[in-house]
Enzyme design. Structure first.
Site, PDB file in Angstrom:
ATOM      1  N   THR A 302      -9.232   6.969  -8.382  1.00  0.00           N
ATOM      2  CA  THR A 302      -9.496   8.105  -9.267  1.00  0.00           C
ATOM      3  C   THR A 302     -10.518   7.718 -10.321  1.00  0.00           C
ATOM      4  O   THR A 302     -10.815   6.538 -10.523  1.00  0.00           O
ATOM      5  CB  THR A 302      -8.226   8.569  -9.992  1.00  0.00           C
ATOM      6  OG1 THR A 302      -7.937   7.666 -11.076  1.00  0.00           O
ATOM      7  CG2 THR A 302      -7.041   8.648  -9.056  1.00  0.00           C
ATOM      8  N   ASP A 303     -11.023   8.698 -11.007  1.00  0.00           N
ATOM      9  CA  ASP A 303     -11.784   8.446 -12.224  1.00  0.00           C
ATOM     10  C   ASP A 303     -10.788   8.456 -13.388  1.00  0.00           C
ATOM     11  O   ASP A 303      -9.577   8.613 -13.213  1.00  0.00           O
ATOM     12  CB  ASP A 303     -12.880   9.496 -12.388  1.00  0.00           C
ATOM     13  CG  ASP A 303     -14.065   8.972 -13.192  1.00  0.00           C
ATOM     14  OD1 ASP A 303     -13.886   8.045 -14.009  1.00  0.00           O
ATOM     15  OD2 ASP A 303     -15.170   9.505 -13.015  1.00  0.00           O
TER      16      ASP A 303
END
Length: 756
Positions: A302-303
């Site tokens: 994920t970011d």
């Protein structure tokens, strides 16, 4: 005249092929991973899926940063954290990076299974968090070179210096389609064209990872941000996009498909949402397309805080625990949490409750451990400081300087005012003239690049480079304006009257992500007024646009005698620009984006025919400068466009050649851009599309024949049922001012021209 036939980048392309095809057999690694997973507890597995920022395990006192013994012990021995990223608000030298990574890996060696931590960093244009590193032009400027070999070499050097900082994982390249000029991350992209992005992306990935990513000089690449991040409807960062599946596959997906083929080991997920669905919650995007269609088998991370945002921002998860369940089941392998251990606790609970299957956990952990083995971390978790004598070397600096030189794009040169004579009196003015922030941009030593003037103090700003080039006695300097307000404009006007020429440096300071959001694409009124007041002096203006995105400069640009786009050029950008301004280098950059004329007229070059306007519509396609625009101090002529056959059929290849001659008096480099247009199709065809490019160097009077090979797959499009097809019909080739047509005859897809 003898024609010199060239094979397009044959050596470079061989490197690409070797990197994709000569990988070590991975069956042994898979077996090692399976054995290790069989020994792991659920908690140890979930720990591998957890990534925290360095602040979680660090303390900073009076500006001195160090790993906190108790915090790192908690992270590794209690939560079995598999990855750490980022830095605090300043850059480290190599010695400190060695201490940081060594301390972390020493703690990992105390854990039961001794699994090394994988440390990640955003080294998107060089090692941006290590002092003394080589900073290259940002991706948008690298794209302007239209030179894959330069991009490959920059990737190779960045990998070397990242490993020299003892970090094996680079969150780069950005493969987003730079479609919206408003978007604050457009400078991190390779531009607006899918073909340019995918070829540049494959080149830099090959540079990062080499033929053997486990060696001490290469790193794991992370293609980002999958998928559709670069075209938010509002132009603001991390805001919704509306992209039909057909458009997604036609324009946004190809760079990622190519990156998978190039062997990218990891992927970062788009923080936004498409058609109302956050990508972190999309099983269709993360599993069906990414795994099922692209066959990507690496880590999907994920970011920043994006699983948490499924609840806080997107409102598709009623609780934080539900957010974790949705994301992991959709296909997320690792969560950039990044500040605490809620993801870990929730995921353990969800597995015990049967809401996340153990098979999904094992799948994610297998991918994570496999990359760690591929990187050689189990054998060498920390590098040897003595193995990197070229770090920050003159050799590497020259590569960065060459890249910046080839990136600078000359857009206008009325009456050949450029190059300037070195005995001229020059006024340098404008807010971007004397700051490294407008050369480096964001992700430079710090997240926002706001300390570049400190960390790059030994490098030349535009002003300093011009002073060194022609002597301080020939240069006067007045700021004239800040980025948003006038500053001693009367003094600037007085200095202009005493000068032979004005070098007016306008544009932007450094920024990235949401900090760079703007409400108006127009350049500030103060900068435009500065241009207007200086123009009244009657002295010629050389306009330098140092900016990360194409701000609207139509009024100011109309007053210039010459205009150059410098993008964010990196640490050597000032010297590169001075060399071009005074004729010690010949510009060869071309725009990798369409430069808009008006703030509400934002159309990409591969527009539909309806966007061209008609005789009753004065508001059709009319950019200030089109994608591919770029001048030189010499001239080039195109002739003898030839195709190997008039009709292309299934399973055949069409060879296209064209002669390019340097018709001027100076040696120069020319980017040869191949456009192909389908005249009629079942889906309204694009006006034209880039299908190939090459960069050649020509001496005065020299001619080279450039060759391209096209297959039916290269001219395909995605139809209304999201199927990639090549339809029979007539196609137009454009190379320079040369055009020619050929027909594609398919055995299965009917013609749309009515001619075949």
């Amino acid at each position: 005249m003898r024609k010199i036939f060239i094979i397009v980048n044959i050596v470079f392309l061989n490197v690409l092929v070797l990197s994709a095809q000569t990988k070590k057999p991975e069956s042994d690694i898979d077996q090692k991973v399976d054995v290790l997973i069989a020994k792991m507890t659920l908690e140890e597995k979930v720990g591998q899926m957890t990534e925290v920022t360095s602040d979680v395990v660090s303390t900073t006192t009076n500006g001195v940063h160090e790993i906190d013994p108790e915090k790192i012990k908690e992270a590794i021995l209690k939560y079995h954290v598999g990855s750490i990223l980022n830095v605090s608000a300043h850059a480290y030298d190599r010695k400190h990076w060695y201490e940081v990574i060594s301390t972390i890996q020493a703690e990992a060696a105390k854990d039961r299974l001794k699994i090394p931590v994988i440390y990640g960093i955003d080294a998107i244009h060089g090692v941006t968090y290590t002092t003394g590193s080589t900073l290259f032009p940002q991706e948008i400027a690298m794209a302007a070179t239209f030179n894959k070999e330069i991009v490959y070499k920059a990737g190779e050097i960045t990998a070397y210096e990242t490993r020299a900082s003892y970090i094996p994982w680079n969150y780069s390249p950005v493969l987003d389609l730079g479609k919206s000029p408003l978007w604050p991350r457009i400078y991190e992209t390779f531009g607006e064209d899918p073909y340019l992005i995918k070829t540049m992306g494959a080149a830099i990935i090959t540079g990062y990872q080499g033929n053997d990513v486990s060696d001490k000089y290469h790193v794991a690449a992370c293609m980002k941000h999958y998928l559709g991040y670069g075209d938010p409807l509002s132009g603001k960062d991390r805001t919704p996009a509306w992209i039909p599946d057909r458009y997604m596959r036609e324009y946004f997906l190809p760079p990622f498909a190519e990156a998978v083929k190039a062997g990218a080991r990891t992927l970062m997920i788009n923080s936004g949402e498409i058609n109302g669905v956050p990508i972190h919650a999309s099983k269709y995007m993360l599993t069906d397309v990414l795994r099922g269609e692209l066959h990507f088998d690496g880590i999907a991370v994920t970011d920043w805080r994006d699983i948490e945002y499924l609840h806080d921002r997107h409102h598709i998860a009623a609780t934080q625990k539900d957010a974790v369940m949705i994301a992991v089941n959709a296909g997320v392998d690792m969560s950039m949490v990044p500040y605490e251990y809620s993801f870990y606790n929730y995921l353990v609970e969800l597995v015990h409750e049967g809401k996340v299957p153990m098979s999904r956990i094992n799948e994610a952990v297998h991918r994570i451990l496999k990359v760690k083995y591929q990187l050689g971390l189990f054998d060498r978790s920390v590098g040897n400081p003595d193995d990197y004598p070229k770090f920050g070397s003159e050799e590497f600096r020259q590569v960065s300087l060459n890249a910046a030189t080839e990136a600078i794009t000359l857009l206008k040169n009325n009456n050949n005012i450029l190059p300037l004579k070195k005995d001229m009196k020059v006024l340098v003015t404008g807010p971007t003239a004397n700051t490294m922030r407008s050369l480096d941009g964001g992700w430079s030593y710090t997240w926002q690049g706001d300390q570049s003037d400190v960390y790059a103090a030994g490098k030349n700003t535009i002003l300093e480079a011009i002073q060194q080039k022609i002597g301080k006695d020939n240069v006067s300097y007045e700021p004239g304006a800040t980025f948003d307000s006038l500053q001693n404009i009367d003094e600037a006007v007085k200095a202009a009257k005493k000068s032979d020429v004005i070098v007016l440096c306008l544009g932007e300071t450094s920024y990235t992500e949401n900090v760079g959001n703007i409400d108006d694409l127009n350049l500030s009124a103060a900068q435009t007024q500065l241009a207007s007041e200086l123009a009244k002096t009657g002295k010629p203006i050389v306009l330098v646009l140092a900016e990360g995105r194409p701000r609207i400069v139509t009024d100011a640009e109309s007053k210039s005698a010459a205009t150059l786009m410098t993008y964010f050029l990196g640490n050597e950008g000032g010297d590169a620009l001075a060399n071009i301004l005074f004729g010690d280098a010949n510009p060869s950059g071309r725009l990798p984006i369409t430069y808009p004329r008006y703030a509400n007229s934002l159309v990409n070059y591969y527009r539909k025919n309806l966007e061209n306007g008609n005789p009753d519509d004065k508001h059709g396609y009319n950019p200030l400068y089109e994608f591919g625009t770029g001048l030189s101090y010499t001239t080039f002529g195109y002739s003898n466009l030839h195709i190997s056959k008039p009709n292309l059929k299934d399973n055949e290849t069409l060879t296209i050649t064209v002669d390019v001659k340097n018709t001027g008096q100076l040696e120069g480099k020319e980017s040869v851009l191949l456009y192909i247009s389908q005249l009629y199709a079942s889906i309204a065809p694009d006006t034209k599309r880039l299908r190939g490019y090459d960069k050649i160097d020509l001496k005065p009077g020299e001619t080279k024949t450039v060759s391209f090979k096209i297959t039916p797959k290269d001219i395909a499009f995605v139809n209304d049922i999201s199927k990639t097809v090549t339809e029979s019909g007539e196609f137009k080739i454009q190379l320079g001012d040369q055009t020619q047509s050929f027909n594609y005859i398919s055995n299965t897809i009917p013609s749309r021209t009515g001619k075949l």
